[in-house]
Design an enzyme around this catalytic site. Structure first.
Site, PDB file in Angstrom:
ATOM      1  N   ASP A 174       0.867  -1.178   0.000  1.00 46.11           N
ATOM      2  CA  ASP A 174       0.000   0.000   0.000  1.00 46.11           C
ATOM      3  C   ASP A 174       0.907   1.232   0.000  1.00 46.11           C
ATOM      4  OD1 ASP A 174      -1.759  -2.102   0.558  1.00 46.11           O
ATOM      5  OD2 ASP A 174      -3.033  -0.858   1.830  1.00 46.11           O
ATOM      6  N   LYS A 242      -6.883   3.314  -3.485  1.00 48.45           N
ATOM      7  CA  LYS A 242      -7.280   3.307  -2.076  1.00 48.45           C
ATOM      8  C   LYS A 242      -7.528   4.742  -1.628  1.00 48.45           C
ATOM      9  CE  LYS A 242      -5.298   2.022   2.447  1.00 48.45           C
ATOM     10  NZ  LYS A 242      -4.161   1.338   3.126  1.00 48.45           N
ATOM     11  N   LYS A 278     -10.246   0.298  -2.521  1.00 49.03           N
ATOM     12  CA  LYS A 278     -10.159   0.058  -1.079  1.00 49.03           C
ATOM     13  C   LYS A 278     -10.464   1.341  -0.304  1.00 49.03           C
ATOM     14  CE  LYS A 278      -6.932  -1.300   2.618  1.00 49.03           C
ATOM     15  NZ  LYS A 278      -5.574  -1.798   2.949  1.00 49.03           N
TER      16      LYS A 278
END
Length: 342
Positions: A174, A242, A278
């Site tokens: 991430d 995300k 996400k």
């Protein structure tokens, strides 16, 4: 709700190939700026009204058990604190392996998400439960990298951060984009960094850890910027987009997630390629999580309700879902002490 059985064709494009194909072979700072600048503006009122409408949708009582189990399956169970210790990570992994000791049928989260230096402890604690690509089963290890959460470091440092996590066994990375560069219009710099981080996700056997690109939407200020940053992140090679680090307010919101889902839908229509989304930060209740499930199903289709296409980044959401599952099974709410803190 049931998952659609029809699987559309998927073309996994390399970052440069993605951008060249969409931009027509002219991959320069100028062409990138023109392309992103030409993306239509967001109707903020319309977006928020649609998100509000989706947020009021209800599901049948008979579907609630399915929805609660689905939420669990889509969670990245997260601990990202400066006080994290190997012991805390082991406790988190134990909870991921056995979310509810009173009910062995309880599904497991998709992943545990930790800082890069905690990856070895997560991998060790998972043991045989660690995700295996050949069987597509198990709990993945996601690591935040690239000077999370600020992203304020040199590119060599960001790449070393990423490589260390992948070498330690991280299945997913991430990363955070350079919001300062993006907001000042240096799209090429942001693009190049994502491409470089994607390459740093490459393992010795030639496979890649999945790359989730964190936009930190609370710092992007406008929906137009969120849309542009989403397109830029996908063009540069992100497997997921995300919303947030969870360290900036506001974090995940339903309108922003809806907007990012619309980008993913449009990308799929354009290329046939499937990109994940996400939302992370601030999603704490089952009721709110189910709103996101409805939004996904109505925007990109129920096919996206799978761990490789949608995740919740959360630390406390799992506890609420477990309490709701116990309520369905027993007819009454258990006390908070019936679930573990970590």
């Amino acid at each position: 709700m049931t998952i659609e059985s029809t699987t559309p064709p998927v073309r996994a494009l390399a970052p440069a190939a993605r951008a060249v194909e969409v931009l027509g072979g002219d991959l320069t700072e100028g062409s990138l700026r023109r392309y992103l600048g030409g993306i239509p503006g967001v109707d903020a009122v319309g977006l928020e009204q649609r998100a509000a409408g989706l947020g009021t949708r209800s599901i049948k009582t008979s579907s609630k058990a399915w929805a609660l189990d689905k939420v669990i399956e889509l969670i990245d169970l997260t601990t990202l604190e400066g006080s994290d210790t190997p012991g805390k990570v082991r406790s988190l992994v134990a909870k991921a392996i056995t979310p509810d000791p009173s009910d062995p049928a309880t599904p497991r989260p998709a992943a545990v998400c930790v800082y890069g230096d905690m990856v070895p402890y997560a991998v060790e604690a998972l043991g045989p439960h660690h995700y295996a690509a050949d069987t597509d089963a198990g709990i993945a290890v996601a690591a935040v990298a690239t000077a999370f959460p600020s992203g304020r470091a040199s590119l060599p440092v960001k790449l070393a951060d990423t490589r260390d996590a992948v070498a330690a066994g991280a299945d997913e990375i991430d990363m955070v984009i350079d919001r300062g560069a993006f907001l000042s219009g240096r799209y090429g710099l942001v693009f190049d960094e994502i491409v470089a981080v994607k390459e740093a996700c490459r393992r010795e056997d030639g496979t890649y850890a999945h790359l989730k690109v964190i936009l930190e939407t609370g710092e992007l200020n406008t929906y137009d910027n969120v849309r542009r940053a989403s397109w830029l992140s996908i063009l540069a090679g992100g497997d997921f987009i995300k919303t947030s680090t969870g360290k900036v307010s506001p974090a995940a919101t339903l309108p922003v997630t809806l907007l990012m889902l619309e980008v993913v839908r449009d990308w799929h229509l354009l290329t046939g390629e499937e990109i994940g989304v996400k939302p992370a930060g601030g999603i704490r209740s089952s009721k709110d999580a189910i709103k996101y499930l409805v939004t996904v199903a109505e925007t990109v289709g129920e096919r996206w309700l799978q761990p490789h296409l949608f995740r919740f980044g959360a630390s406390s959401l799992l506890n609420d879902v477990l309490l709701q599952r116990q309520k369905l099974a027993t007819g009454h709410y258990s006390g908070a002490d019936y679930v573990t803190i970590d």
